[in-house]
Motif scaffolding. Structure first.
Motif, PDB file in Angstrom:
ATOM      1  N   ASN A   1      -6.380  10.869   3.992  1.00  9.07           N
ATOM      2  CA  ASN A   1      -6.262  11.140   5.400  1.00  9.07           C
ATOM      3  C   ASN A   1      -6.625  12.316   6.410  1.00  9.07           C
ATOM      4  O   ASN A   1      -5.912  12.520   6.924  1.00  9.07           O
ATOM      5  N   ASN A   2      -8.127  12.661   5.601  1.00 12.63           N
ATOM      6  CA  ASN A   2      -8.446  14.113   5.386  1.00 12.63           C
ATOM      7  C   ASN A   2      -9.259  14.368   6.928  1.00 12.63           C
ATOM      8  O   ASN A   2      -9.078  15.746   7.723  1.00 12.63           O
TER       9      ASN A   2
ATOM     10  N   LYS B   1      -2.720   4.585  11.673  1.00 10.00           N
ATOM     11  CA  LYS B   1      -2.744   2.413  11.734  1.00 10.00           C
ATOM     12  C   LYS B   1      -3.982   2.443  11.257  1.00 10.00           C
ATOM     13  O   LYS B   1      -4.342   0.741  10.198  1.00 10.00           O
ATOM     14  N   ARG B   2      -4.435   2.583  11.865  1.00  8.31           N
ATOM     15  CA  ARG B   2      -6.335   2.111  11.424  1.00  8.31           C
ATOM     16  C   ARG B   2      -6.482   2.578   9.909  1.00  8.31           C
ATOM     17  O   ARG B   2      -7.344   2.468   9.062  1.00  8.31           O
ATOM     18  N   PHE B   3      -6.306   4.159   9.667  1.00  6.34           N
ATOM     19  CA  PHE B   3      -6.399   4.241   8.132  1.00  6.34           C
ATOM     20  C   PHE B   3      -5.961   3.471   7.035  1.00  6.34           C
ATOM     21  O   PHE B   3      -6.115   3.137   6.116  1.00  6.34           O
ATOM     22  N   PHE B   4      -4.561   3.155   7.383  1.00  8.92           N
ATOM     23  CA  PHE B   4      -3.594   1.755   6.435  1.00  8.92           C
ATOM     24  C   PHE B   4      -5.001   1.031   6.152  1.00  8.92           C
ATOM     25  O   PHE B   4      -5.003   0.753   5.709  1.00  8.92           O
ATOM     26  N   TYR B   5      -5.879   0.365   7.782  1.00  8.84           N
ATOM     27  CA  TYR B   5      -6.144  -0.911   7.324  1.00  8.84           C
ATOM     28  C   TYR B   5      -7.188  -0.160   6.514  1.00  8.84           C
ATOM     29  O   TYR B   5      -8.127  -0.922   5.709  1.00  8.84           O
ATOM     30  N   ARG B   6      -7.986   0.479   6.577  1.00 12.94           N
ATOM     31  CA  ARG B   6      -9.191   1.144   6.120  1.00 12.94           C
ATOM     32  C   ARG B   6      -9.175   1.344   4.485  1.00 12.94           C
ATOM     33  O   ARG B   6      -9.769   1.407   3.697  1.00 12.94           O
ATOM     34  N   ALA B   7      -7.879   1.929   4.624  1.00  6.68           N
ATOM     35  CA  ALA B   7      -7.262   1.758   3.153  1.00  6.68           C
ATOM     36  C   ALA B   7      -6.983   0.692   2.263  1.00  6.68           C
ATOM     37  O   ALA B   7      -7.711   0.841   0.697  1.00  6.68           O
ATOM     38  N   LEU B   8      -6.968   0.081   2.885  1.00  3.95           N
ATOM     39  CA  LEU B   8      -6.855  -1.328   2.356  1.00  3.95           C
ATOM     40  C   LEU B   8      -8.200  -2.374   1.758  1.00  3.95           C
ATOM     41  O   LEU B   8      -8.432  -2.354   0.728  1.00  3.95           O
ATOM     42  N   CYS B   9      -9.160  -1.804   2.349  1.00  7.28           N
ATOM     43  CA  CYS B   9      -9.860  -2.250   2.218  1.00  7.28           C
ATOM     44  C   CYS B   9     -10.523  -1.589   1.747  1.00  7.28           C
ATOM     45  O   CYS B   9     -11.611  -1.820   0.367  1.00  7.28           O
TER      46      CYS B   9
ATOM     47  N   PHE C   1       4.610   9.608   2.031  1.00  5.74           N
ATOM     48  CA  PHE C   1       3.987   8.908   0.614  1.00  5.74           C
ATOM     49  C   PHE C   1       3.084  10.021   0.910  1.00  5.74           C
ATOM     50  O   PHE C   1       1.726  10.048   1.321  1.00  5.74           O
ATOM     51  N   ALA C   2       2.588  11.088   0.166  1.00  8.83           N
ATOM     52  CA  ALA C   2       1.836  12.146  -0.012  1.00  8.83           C
ATOM     53  C   ALA C   2      -0.076  12.098  -0.860  1.00  8.83           C
ATOM     54  O   ALA C   2      -0.883  12.152  -0.002  1.00  8.83           O
ATOM     55  N   PRO C   3       0.120  11.409  -1.689  1.00 10.47           N
ATOM     56  CA  PRO C   3      -0.927  10.697  -2.612  1.00 10.47           C
ATOM     57  C   PRO C   3      -1.162   9.923  -1.434  1.00 10.47           C
ATOM     58  O   PRO C   3      -3.288  10.297  -0.943  1.00 10.47           O
TER      59      PRO C   3
ATOM     60  N   LEU D   1       0.831  -1.300   0.031  1.00 10.89           N
ATOM     61  CA  LEU D   1      -0.073   0.257  -0.556  1.00 10.89           C
ATOM     62  C   LEU D   1       1.047   1.062   0.026  1.00 10.89           C
ATOM     63  O   LEU D   1       0.525   2.301  -0.564  1.00 10.89           O
ATOM     64  N   LEU D   2       2.018   1.407   0.457  1.00  8.07           N
ATOM     65  CA  LEU D   2       2.372   2.890   0.826  1.00  8.07           C
ATOM     66  C   LEU D   2       3.898   2.584  -0.569  1.00  8.07           C
ATOM     67  O   LEU D   2       4.580   3.119  -0.841  1.00  8.07           O
ATOM     68  N   LEU D   3       3.999   1.758  -0.708  1.00  9.02           N
ATOM     69  CA  LEU D   3       5.269   0.919  -1.952  1.00  9.02           C
ATOM     70  C   LEU D   3       4.028   2.371  -3.390  1.00  9.02           C
ATOM     71  O   LEU D   3       5.074   2.630  -4.098  1.00  9.02           O
ATOM     72  N   LYS D   4       3.241   1.835  -3.724  1.00 11.51           N
ATOM     73  CA  LYS D   4       2.087   2.610  -4.567  1.00 11.51           C
ATOM     74  C   LYS D   4       2.283   4.092  -4.469  1.00 11.51           C
ATOM     75  O   LYS D   4       1.485   4.431  -5.239  1.00 11.51           O
ATOM     76  N   GLN D   5       2.127   4.144  -3.152  1.00 13.02           N
ATOM     77  CA  GLN D   5       1.976   5.545  -2.620  1.00 13.02           C
ATOM     78  C   GLN D   5       3.403   6.970  -2.920  1.00 13.02           C
ATOM     79  O   GLN D   5       3.018   7.975  -1.797  1.00 13.02           O
ATOM     80  N   ARG D   6       4.364   6.346  -3.077  1.00 12.30           N
ATOM     81  CA  ARG D   6       5.646   6.851  -2.905  1.00 12.30           C
ATOM     82  C   ARG D   6       5.934   8.185  -3.662  1.00 12.30           C
ATOM     83  O   ARG D   6       4.996   8.561  -4.730  1.00 12.30           O
ATOM     84  N   SER D   7       6.510   9.159  -2.133  1.00 11.56           N
ATOM     85  CA  SER D   7       6.302  10.883  -3.247  1.00 11.56           C
ATOM     86  C   SER D   7       7.272  11.380  -3.659  1.00 11.56           C
ATOM     87  O   SER D   7       8.104  12.486  -4.273  1.00 11.56           O
ATOM     88  N   THR D   8       8.587  10.394  -2.747  1.00 11.21           N
ATOM     89  CA  THR D   8      10.017  10.628  -2.924  1.00 11.21           C
ATOM     90  C   THR D   8      10.863   9.655  -3.671  1.00 11.21           C
ATOM     91  O   THR D   8      10.874   8.425  -4.171  1.00 11.21           O
ATOM     92  N   GLU D   9      11.726  10.485  -4.076  1.00  6.30           N
ATOM     93  CA  GLU D   9      12.970   9.942  -5.299  1.00  6.30           C
ATOM     94  C   GLU D   9      13.294   8.397  -4.512  1.00  6.30           C
ATOM     95  O   GLU D   9      14.104   9.008  -3.594  1.00  6.30           O
ATOM     96  N   GLY D  10      14.815   7.939  -4.946  1.00  7.11           N
ATOM     97  CA  GLY D  10      15.149   7.364  -4.250  1.00  7.11           C
ATOM     98  C   GLY D  10      13.963   6.116  -3.753  1.00  7.11           C
ATOM     99  O   GLY D  10      14.089   5.895  -3.495  1.00  7.11           O
ATOM    100  N   ARG D  11      15.767   5.205  -2.880  1.00 11.23           N
ATOM    101  CA  ARG D  11      15.318   4.365  -2.202  1.00 11.23           C
ATOM    102  C   ARG D  11      14.796   3.786  -0.605  1.00 11.23           C
ATOM    103  O   ARG D  11      14.390   3.733  -0.089  1.00 11.23           O
TER     104      ARG D  11
END
Length: 237
Positions: free
Chosen positions: A168-169, A175-183, A161-163, A112-122
């Motif tokens: 989460n407005n 942590k709860r937001f991550f699981y809600r976003a996954l759903c 992970f800006a997007p 979930l986080l990888l798909k929303q990266r907003s910076t360059e590099g590793r």
């Protein structure tokens, strides 16, 4: 050259005093200052603070540092070399060979986080893995990342992970937001009511997340214990 299986990076005793000392020693070995003195004014300094904090928190848990941090041995070595080159940490052969056995839950949050990266590099991929691994720990996420407060976690996510962070407005707990976003991304519904304010679990999602950091809290507890006077009683025989 410092071996990465010596004091700040090896598992030591599990008592509270050594936990605190291990975490602070790890952070200080990487940054040169204790956590409370971190200068995070610039983005680069903030990134180093975040990475050092996560590694410090992981070292406090004991066990293999790469596993607790969510990285393979080679990823840990690359991270240390890239962000803390002046420290000269050499990861031991034993840790280099370490590979993470992640479960499905960790993998889902990481992806979930990888798909929303907003910076360059590793750093984005390292942070995604580290955040996902630390998210399975029982405390607030900012605490288990070793950060000083929730604001630092919000800054971290907004930067790297800006997007996802922008979604989460309503300032839900991360942590709860991550699981809600996954759903939501899977077209599922996690919540039992359509309106958050009508939900019986509102406080679980939006409750207070203030408090002391793990290192500060445990350090204070240790100081209180050591400062407490010892009273001896001579019992009659």
């Amino acid at each position: 050259m410092v071996e990465a299986n010596f004091h700040p990076f090896r598992a030591a005793c599990a008592d509270a005093g050594n936990e605190v000392q291990r975490g602070i020693a790890t952070y200080r070995a990487l940054t040169g200052v204790p956590p409370e003195e971190a200068d995070i004014a610039t983005d680069s300094n903030f990134d180093c603070h975040v990475l050092a904090s996560i590694l410090a928190a992981a070292s406090m848990d004991g066990g293999a540092l790469p596993e607790r941090a969510g990285l393979s041995g080679h990823e840990l070595a690359a991270l240390l070399d890239h962000h803390f080159p002046s420290v000269g940490v050499k990861v031991s052969e034993q840790l280099l060979a370490f590979k993470c056995d992640e479960n499905d839950e960790i993998a889902m949050v990481r992806d979930l986080l990888l798909k929303q990266r907003s910076t360059e590099g590793r750093i984005g991929s390292w942070l995604a893995a580290m955040i996902a691994r630390r998210a399975i720990e029982p405390n607030h996420l900012w605490e288990d990342l070793g950060l000083r407060n929730r604001g630092e976690l919000s800054r971290l996510l907004s930067r790297h992970f800006a997007p996802l962070a922008a979604r989460n407005n309503n300032n839900m707990r991360w942590k709860r937001f991550f699981y809600r976003a996954l759903c939501e991304d899977e077209g599922l519904v996690m919540c039992t009511t359509p309106v958050c304010t009508q939900c019986n679990e509102f406080n679980l999602c939006f409750g207070e997340e203030s408090g002391e950091s793990r290192m500060a809290e445990r350090r204070r507890d240790v100081l209180l214990r050591t400062a407490r006077p010892v009273i001896s009683v001579d019992w009659p025989v």
